[in-house]
Scaffold this motif. Sequence first.
Motif, PDB file in Angstrom:
ATOM      1  N   TYR A 353      41.209 -22.639 -22.904  1.00 23.01           N
ATOM      2  CA  TYR A 353      42.315 -22.437 -21.964  1.00 23.01           C
ATOM      3  C   TYR A 353      42.104 -21.184 -21.124  1.00 23.01           C
ATOM      4  N   GLU A 354      42.971 -20.952 -20.161  1.00 22.91           N
ATOM      5  CA  GLU A 354      42.703 -19.949 -19.124  1.00 22.91           C
ATOM      6  C   GLU A 354      43.210 -18.538 -19.470  1.00 22.91           C
ATOM      7  N   TYR A 355      43.518 -18.288 -20.703  1.00 18.73           N
ATOM      8  CA  TYR A 355      44.012 -16.964 -21.081  1.00 18.73           C
ATOM      9  C   TYR A 355      42.857 -15.964 -21.176  1.00 18.73           C
ATOM     10  N   GLU A 356      43.191 -14.685 -21.039  1.00 23.10           N
ATOM     11  CA  GLU A 356      42.172 -13.632 -21.002  1.00 23.10           C
ATOM     12  C   GLU A 356      41.246 -13.678 -22.206  1.00 23.10           C
ATOM     13  N   GLU A 357      41.800 -13.871 -23.403  1.00 27.10           N
ATOM     14  CA  GLU A 357      40.974 -13.868 -24.612  1.00 27.10           C
ATOM     15  C   GLU A 357      39.917 -14.966 -24.570  1.00 27.10           C
ATOM     16  N   SER A 358      40.197 -16.029 -23.833  1.00 26.69           N
ATOM     17  CA  SER A 358      39.316 -17.192 -23.783  1.00 26.69           C
ATOM     18  C   SER A 358      38.263 -17.101 -22.684  1.00 26.69           C
ATOM     19  N   ILE A 359      38.622 -16.532 -21.540  1.00 26.81           N
ATOM     20  CA  ILE A 359      37.723 -16.615 -20.378  1.00 26.81           C
ATOM     21  C   ILE A 359      37.025 -15.298 -20.048  1.00 26.81           C
ATOM     22  N   LYS A 444      42.419 -10.321  -9.164  1.00 25.57           N
ATOM     23  CA  LYS A 444      42.361  -9.016  -9.821  1.00 25.57           C
ATOM     24  C   LYS A 444      43.691  -8.633 -10.469  1.00 25.57           C
ATOM     25  N   ASN A 445      44.797  -9.183  -9.972  1.00 23.57           N
ATOM     26  CA  ASN A 445      46.116  -8.792 -10.468  1.00 23.57           C
ATOM     27  C   ASN A 445      46.975  -9.949 -10.954  1.00 23.57           C
ATOM     28  N   PHE A 446      46.598 -11.187 -10.613  1.00 26.26           N
ATOM     29  CA  PHE A 446      47.436 -12.332 -10.944  1.00 26.26           C
ATOM     30  C   PHE A 446      46.599 -13.474 -11.515  1.00 26.26           C
ATOM     31  N   LYS A 447      47.309 -14.411 -12.158  1.00 24.29           N
ATOM     32  CA  LYS A 447      46.643 -15.597 -12.680  1.00 24.29           C
ATOM     33  C   LYS A 447      47.569 -16.801 -12.518  1.00 24.29           C
ATOM     34  N   TYR A 448      47.013 -17.869 -11.947  1.00 25.60           N
ATOM     35  CA  TYR A 448      47.738 -19.119 -11.771  1.00 25.60           C
ATOM     36  C   TYR A 448      47.057 -20.187 -12.622  1.00 25.60           C
ATOM     37  N   ILE A 449      47.822 -20.876 -13.461  1.00 17.76           N
ATOM     38  CA  ILE A 449      47.303 -21.893 -14.377  1.00 17.76           C
ATOM     39  C   ILE A 449      48.037 -23.204 -14.120  1.00 17.76           C
ATOM     40  N   ARG A 450      47.262 -24.291 -14.035  1.00 22.91           N
ATOM     41  CA  ARG A 450      47.891 -25.609 -13.880  1.00 22.91           C
ATOM     42  C   ARG A 450      47.248 -26.587 -14.868  1.00 22.91           C
ATOM     43  N   TYR A 451      48.091 -27.169 -15.739  1.00 20.49           N
ATOM     44  CA  TYR A 451      47.641 -28.238 -16.631  1.00 20.49           C
ATOM     45  C   TYR A 451      47.749 -29.536 -15.832  1.00 20.49           C
ATOM     46  N   ILE A 452      46.592 -30.010 -15.375  1.00 20.28           N
ATOM     47  CA  ILE A 452      46.571 -31.007 -14.306  1.00 20.28           C
ATOM     48  C   ILE A 452      47.051 -32.383 -14.750  1.00 20.28           C
ATOM     49  N   GLU A 453      47.015 -32.681 -16.048  1.00 23.02           N
ATOM     50  CA  GLU A 453      47.488 -33.987 -16.500  1.00 23.02           C
ATOM     51  C   GLU A 453      49.013 -34.076 -16.468  1.00 23.02           C
ATOM     52  N   LYS A 454      49.668 -32.937 -16.558  1.00 24.82           N
ATOM     53  CA  LYS A 454      51.137 -32.911 -16.604  1.00 24.82           C
ATOM     54  C   LYS A 454      51.750 -32.133 -15.436  1.00 24.82           C
ATOM     55  N   ASN A 455      50.889 -31.561 -14.582  1.00 19.58           N
ATOM     56  CA  ASN A 455      51.358 -30.745 -13.465  1.00 19.58           C
ATOM     57  C   ASN A 455      52.258 -29.595 -13.935  1.00 19.58           C
ATOM     58  N   TYR A 456      51.888 -29.028 -15.092  1.00 23.20           N
ATOM     59  CA  TYR A 456      52.643 -27.900 -15.662  1.00 23.20           C
ATOM     60  C   TYR A 456      51.972 -26.603 -15.233  1.00 23.20           C
ATOM     61  N   GLU A 457      52.770 -25.628 -14.777  1.00 23.84           N
ATOM     62  CA  GLU A 457      52.225 -24.394 -14.219  1.00 23.84           C
ATOM     63  C   GLU A 457      52.591 -23.162 -15.057  1.00 23.84           C
ATOM     64  N   GLU A 458      51.688 -22.187 -14.998  1.00 22.48           N
ATOM     65  CA  GLU A 458      51.962 -20.850 -15.524  1.00 22.48           C
ATOM     66  C   GLU A 458      51.512 -19.846 -14.470  1.00 22.48           C
ATOM     67  N   PHE A 459      52.190 -18.713 -14.433  1.00 24.62           N
ATOM     68  CA  PHE A 459      51.888 -17.689 -13.440  1.00 24.62           C
ATOM     69  C   PHE A 459      52.142 -16.325 -14.068  1.00 24.62           C
ATOM     70  N   TYR A 460      51.101 -15.477 -14.095  1.00 26.16           N
ATOM     71  CA  TYR A 460      51.192 -14.170 -14.749  1.00 26.16           C
ATOM     72  C   TYR A 460      50.786 -13.047 -13.802  1.00 26.16           C
ATOM     73  N   HIS A 461      51.488 -11.950 -13.918  1.00 25.34           N
ATOM     74  CA  HIS A 461      51.098 -10.709 -13.228  1.00 25.34           C
ATOM     75  C   HIS A 461      50.247  -9.936 -14.232  1.00 25.34           C
ATOM     76  N   THR A 462      48.953 -10.195 -14.243  1.00 24.50           N
ATOM     77  CA  THR A 462      48.093  -9.687 -15.307  1.00 24.50           C
ATOM     78  C   THR A 462      47.895  -8.174 -15.271  1.00 24.50           C
ATOM     79  N   ARG A 463      48.071  -7.569 -14.114  1.00 21.19           N
ATOM     80  CA  ARG A 463      47.954  -6.104 -14.085  1.00 21.19           C
ATOM     81  C   ARG A 463      49.122  -5.459 -14.825  1.00 21.19           C
TER      82      ARG A 463
END
Length: 497
Positions: A353-359, A444-463
Amino acid sequence: MKITPFIKFGLVVVLLALNSPSSYAQRGDVRLARGSNVMLQVPIRTVLGALPGKTQTRQKDEPERPNIIFILTDDHRWDALGANGNKLIRTPNLDALATRGILFKKAYVTTSICCVSRASILSGQYMSRHKINNFNTDFSKPALAKTYPALLKRAGYKLGFIGKFGIDDKRQPDSLFDYWASAKEEQPVYEMRNKSGKMIHHTDSVGKDISKFLYQFANGKEPFCLSVSFKAPHELDGRPPTFPVQERFKSYYDGVTFPEPVTADPKYWNSFPDFFRTDKNIARERWKPLLSTPELRQETTKNYYRLISGVDEVVGNMVAQLKELDIDKNTIIIFMGDNGFSLGEHGLEGKWYEYEESIRVPLIISGAPLPRKLRREKTDKIALNIDIAPTILALAGVAIPSSVQGKDLIGVLRKKVAERDDFFYEHTFLGGPLLPKVEGVVTKNFKYIRYIEKNYEEFYHTRRDPFETTNLIVTKSKSNELARLRKRYGDLKKSVK
């Protein structure tokens, strides 16, 4: 070799060029010309090699091409390294490489799974372009010819590969390499029998092959490129998965208590939507036997760190051997993880998945051939696994194919190549419910995640939120940045193909 009239004419130009300050020869190349029309440009060594009795040897004024060693660890998260601020892990030899070279503090992979990431490393391409998205697809012959080992081979480098190949184990490109030490298996075992029948740990076996390769090919006649791929610290698949450690490292980290991840709190797992929050999710399935209690989490983390310390020992022995052979001054070492690894964050184990620990992964480029001002450099510029191939090719003075999507990282740091502001992330292996497919954009400051099978979104201000605790989509954020990243996602999705 038959010399045509045109080539004869060109050889005259070469000889004139070698004795003229206003020559056609520039940086080791010579242009063969008729009048003012440039017809062909070839390396001087290539043309001189056509002369009777002449061999293609390096000229005195040519820079010596560096040896290159690329080291890859498996499932190595970015913060499991002393140089990246971890005060508990013991990685003195890797930390020393960072001290003598470049430490990329924001290094990522474009797809967090072994087979895809390794194909991206070799080719310099996103998965959407190289099309290797499972464990039984290999490079076509034309595609393999544009990987960094094949291009270095054509340029006169000796090649070695040691360890886990990880791309279609049944059709490995072993014939391309001068030294090949990789078993035909998708996942190597940790405890294995060597040729004498004795049991040896995979990490120690890799170390022995490194030593053999260096003694055989560090002869100064041709430069070499050695690619090393550890299995460590990847878990040994099973029910349950395990982390087999060398005997001498089993007491490492005894008495150490590792802090609990912020997002190990059950509320983070419970915040996922139903399609993700299921026991069929492989990351959750593996979390149960390894990380579901404080005691399990401590032991799993210690074994994970112990395997990394084992790799560190091999790297230290390798560096010592380079000095012994007197080739350390002309050898560049690149160290990277093929993807990250969650140790309980968000109630998960593993990557995908697209979380920092993973990528996010460790990345170090070290060695005396680097420009002096880049040694001891620490940078927050975004670096990717697709950057490895073009960086290696540039270091070797080999042309980078137009099909490559990565960047020469040394060129970026020297401001000769534009740095990136963001990148596209994609992971589409299997799909839900086992591994829900995910795509997105990392800046550098944000992350946008989309689970494409369900069109579910996540949005983080990673800074502001480095542990990704607050999904701003849920808080109904009306950020202009979210709208921009949604559009950027669509643009990047098209551009990576």
